[in-house]
Design a protein around this motif. Structure first.
Motif, PDB file in Angstrom:
ATOM      1  N   THR A 211       0.835  -1.127   0.057  1.00  0.00           N
ATOM      2  CA  THR A 211       0.057  -0.148   0.117  1.00  0.00           C
ATOM      3  C   THR A 211       0.696   1.178   0.122  1.00  0.00           C
ATOM      4  O   THR A 211       2.064   1.057   0.094  1.00  0.00           O
ATOM      5  N   ASP A 212       0.214   2.209  -0.254  1.00  0.00           N
ATOM      6  CA  ASP A 212       1.295   3.633  -0.327  1.00  0.00           C
ATOM      7  C   ASP A 212       1.888   3.919   1.088  1.00  0.00           C
ATOM      8  O   ASP A 212       3.109   4.283   1.150  1.00  0.00           O
ATOM      9  N   ASP A 213       1.061   3.541   2.135  1.00  0.00           N
ATOM     10  CA  ASP A 213       1.451   3.953   3.658  1.00  0.00           C
ATOM     11  C   ASP A 213       2.629   2.716   3.922  1.00  0.00           C
ATOM     12  O   ASP A 213       3.633   3.113   4.566  1.00  0.00           O
ATOM     13  N   LEU A 214       2.281   1.541   3.327  1.00  0.00           N
ATOM     14  CA  LEU A 214       3.420   0.615   3.877  1.00  0.00           C
ATOM     15  C   LEU A 214       4.769   0.685   3.193  1.00  0.00           C
ATOM     16  O   LEU A 214       5.572   0.568   3.753  1.00  0.00           O
ATOM     17  N   ALA A 215       4.532   1.014   1.853  1.00  0.00           N
ATOM     18  CA  ALA A 215       5.788   1.246   0.847  1.00  0.00           C
ATOM     19  C   ALA A 215       6.655   2.367   1.572  1.00  0.00           C
ATOM     20  O   ALA A 215       7.876   2.227   1.800  1.00  0.00           O
ATOM     21  N   TRP A 216       5.926   3.627   1.868  1.00  0.00           N
ATOM     22  CA  TRP A 216       6.814   4.585   2.608  1.00  0.00           C
ATOM     23  C   TRP A 216       7.307   4.178   3.953  1.00  0.00           C
ATOM     24  O   TRP A 216       8.312   4.802   4.179  1.00  0.00           O
ATOM     25  N   LEU A 217       6.553   3.558   4.633  1.00  0.00           N
ATOM     26  CA  LEU A 217       6.765   3.110   5.988  1.00  0.00           C
ATOM     27  C   LEU A 217       8.345   2.324   5.863  1.00  0.00           C
ATOM     28  O   LEU A 217       9.221   2.146   6.759  1.00  0.00           O
ATOM     29  N   LEU A 218       8.134   1.264   4.955  1.00  0.00           N
ATOM     30  CA  LEU A 218       9.358   0.716   4.646  1.00  0.00           C
ATOM     31  C   LEU A 218      10.693   1.477   4.448  1.00  0.00           C
ATOM     32  O   LEU A 218      11.588   1.091   4.652  1.00  0.00           O
ATOM     33  N   VAL A 219      10.511   2.502   3.768  1.00  0.00           N
ATOM     34  CA  VAL A 219      11.470   3.303   3.718  1.00  0.00           C
ATOM     35  C   VAL A 219      12.097   4.005   5.077  1.00  0.00           C
ATOM     36  O   VAL A 219      13.109   3.923   5.448  1.00  0.00           O
ATOM     37  N   THR A 220      11.117   4.621   5.564  1.00  0.00           N
ATOM     38  CA  THR A 220      11.301   5.459   6.882  1.00  0.00           C
ATOM     39  C   THR A 220      11.706   4.806   8.089  1.00  0.00           C
ATOM     40  O   THR A 220      11.978   5.040   9.063  1.00  0.00           O
ATOM     41  N   GLY A 221      11.237   3.278   8.021  1.00  0.00           N
ATOM     42  CA  GLY A 221      11.145   2.734   9.232  1.00  0.00           C
ATOM     43  C   GLY A 221      12.220   1.466   9.285  1.00  0.00           C
ATOM     44  O   GLY A 221      12.309   0.228   9.998  1.00  0.00           O
ATOM     45  N   SER A 222      13.277   1.638   8.326  1.00  0.00           N
ATOM     46  CA  SER A 222      14.308   0.381   8.117  1.00  0.00           C
ATOM     47  C   SER A 222      15.502   1.208   7.810  1.00  0.00           C
ATOM     48  O   SER A 222      15.534   2.295   7.748  1.00  0.00           O
ATOM     49  N   GLY A 223      16.570   0.496   7.561  1.00  0.00           N
ATOM     50  CA  GLY A 223      17.834   0.931   7.138  1.00  0.00           C
ATOM     51  C   GLY A 223      17.789   1.608   5.677  1.00  0.00           C
ATOM     52  O   GLY A 223      18.684   2.623   5.471  1.00  0.00           O
ATOM     53  N   PHE A 224      16.969   1.645   5.105  1.00  0.00           N
ATOM     54  CA  PHE A 224      16.506   2.292   3.540  1.00  0.00           C
ATOM     55  C   PHE A 224      16.627   3.621   3.930  1.00  0.00           C
ATOM     56  O   PHE A 224      16.849   4.730   3.109  1.00  0.00           O
ATOM     57  N   ARG A 225      16.233   4.095   5.154  1.00  0.00           N
ATOM     58  CA  ARG A 225      16.231   5.492   5.542  1.00  0.00           C
ATOM     59  C   ARG A 225      17.284   6.308   5.334  1.00  0.00           C
ATOM     60  O   ARG A 225      17.183   7.565   4.875  1.00  0.00           O
ATOM     61  N   GLY A 226      18.579   5.553   5.581  1.00  0.00           N
ATOM     62  CA  GLY A 226      19.996   6.316   5.301  1.00  0.00           C
ATOM     63  C   GLY A 226      19.926   7.012   3.901  1.00  0.00           C
ATOM     64  O   GLY A 226      20.904   7.696   3.629  1.00  0.00           O
ATOM     65  N   MET A 227      19.234   6.454   3.141  1.00  0.00           N
ATOM     66  CA  MET A 227      19.316   6.790   1.669  1.00  0.00           C
ATOM     67  C   MET A 227      18.875   7.950   1.500  1.00  0.00           C
ATOM     68  O   MET A 227      18.858   8.761   0.381  1.00  0.00           O
ATOM     69  N   LEU A 228      18.024   8.742   2.620  1.00  0.00           N
ATOM     70  CA  LEU A 228      17.265  10.118   2.386  1.00  0.00           C
ATOM     71  C   LEU A 228      18.177  11.144   2.951  1.00  0.00           C
ATOM     72  O   LEU A 228      17.683  12.267   2.712  1.00  0.00           O
ATOM     73  N   ASP A 229      19.181  10.558   3.512  1.00  0.00           N
ATOM     74  CA  ASP A 229      20.256  11.746   4.305  1.00  0.00           C
ATOM     75  C   ASP A 229      20.680  12.864   3.256  1.00  0.00           C
ATOM     76  O   ASP A 229      21.099  12.414   2.454  1.00  0.00           O
ATOM     77  N   GLY A 230      20.538  13.785   4.037  1.00  0.00           N
ATOM     78  CA  GLY A 230      21.081  15.083   2.990  1.00  0.00           C
ATOM     79  C   GLY A 230      19.853  15.462   2.112  1.00  0.00           C
ATOM     80  O   GLY A 230      20.112  16.841   1.412  1.00  0.00           O
ATOM     81  N   LEU A 231      18.898  15.167   2.165  1.00  0.00           N
ATOM     82  CA  LEU A 231      17.883  15.643   1.217  1.00  0.00           C
ATOM     83  C   LEU A 231      16.737  16.611   2.198  1.00  0.00           C
ATOM     84  O   LEU A 231      16.338  16.241   3.128  1.00  0.00           O
ATOM     85  N   GLU A 232      16.560  17.766   1.217  1.00  0.00           N
ATOM     86  CA  GLU A 232      15.545  18.599   1.976  1.00  0.00           C
ATOM     87  C   GLU A 232      14.128  18.065   2.268  1.00  0.00           C
ATOM     88  O   GLU A 232      13.894  17.101   1.375  1.00  0.00           O
TER      89      GLU A 232
END
Length: 266
Positions: A211-232
């Protein structure tokens, strides 16, 4: 990336890690404890414990006569684990902020690491050291991603983020370690090579509906979150929107989160 940096990434997942837990971390943790067959009275070490996906069921299995030391570097996740342990009355479960590569204690009956060994520096040496924290005849277990798990999602996320940054996709530093143990044979041979005996490897299938919510939660609630570092914030918002479009365009409606649980005796 060193351990402290990895710990900082997971520290930032905080509440999102906990929200993702019922979908991902908890079922994987429970399956690990079931396969390991933690017994009443066991002394257990849970390495890279996060918010307690495996530590909490392990403590329930040991009962009050046992003991579980759950270690991690992400303080926010340890705090969540402590809250759950208090609610469940698991006073014999300790959540401790500690470096797995330096942890010392009397020998354990069981030591396990769920989805964490591939983040340790020099995986072979680090895990070899951890096996020596288990008493002779005791159990050591590793849970890792099976080949292909989360792969389509990870590629879609990487492509989306690199498009936003205007950079070329690369391979994460931990990828070689993940691949090294990503099949039953590879994981079994690796654990045997570390000196463990009677090694068995179990496959634990898990499929998540996107789902949209689960897909984004997988980004922000896992090690994938590090890929967002430095983005505004505006860039992060664009990544979210473009990721969801990419998932739909590529027909990614389910996520394969299959894991392998390798168990051996010292």
């Amino acid at each position: 990336m060193d351990l402290s940096a990895i710990g900082a990434v997971f520290d930032r997942t905080g509440a999102d890690f906990a929200r993702l837990a019922p979908h991902l971390w908890d079922p994987i943790g429970r399956a690990t404890v079931d396969i390991v067959a933690v017994k009443p009275g066991d002394r257990v070490l849970d390495v890279c414990c996060g918010a307690g996906g495996s530590a909490l069921p392990a403590a329930a299995a040991t009962g009050a006569d046992g003991r579980v030391d759950a270690i991690d570097l992400a303080g926010s996740l340890l705090a969540v684990g402590r809250e759950h342990a208090a609610v469940e009355g698991l006073t014999h479960l300790r959540f401790i902020r500690a470096d797995a590569t330096a942890w010392e204690a009397d020998p354990y009956d069981v030591a396990m690491c769920v989805l964490g060994v591939f983040m340790l520096p020099d995986m072979d040496a680090s895990v070899g050291r951890l096996t020596r924290l288990v008493r002779p005849g005791g159990t050591f277990a590793v849970t890792t991603w099976a080949a292909g798990a989360l792969e389509n999602f990870g590629v879609a996320l990487s492509d989306t983020i690199h498009h936003e940054r205007g950079t070329e996709p690369g391979s994460p530093a931990s990828r070689d370690s993940v691949t090294k143990i990503a099949t039953e044979r590879k994981l079994g041979d690796w654990l045997t090579g570390l000196g463990l005996t009677g090694v068995t490897v179990s496959r634990v299938p898990l499929t998540l509906t996107v789902t949209d919510d689960l897909a984004w939660l997988l980004v922000t609630g896992s090690g994938f979150r590090g890929m967002l570092d430095g983005l505004e914030p505006a860039a992060v918002s664009r990544v979210r929107d473009n990721l969801l479009v990419t998932l739909r365009e590529r027909g990614i409606s389910t996520l394969d989160a299959t894991t392998l649980v390798g168990v051996g005796r010292r």
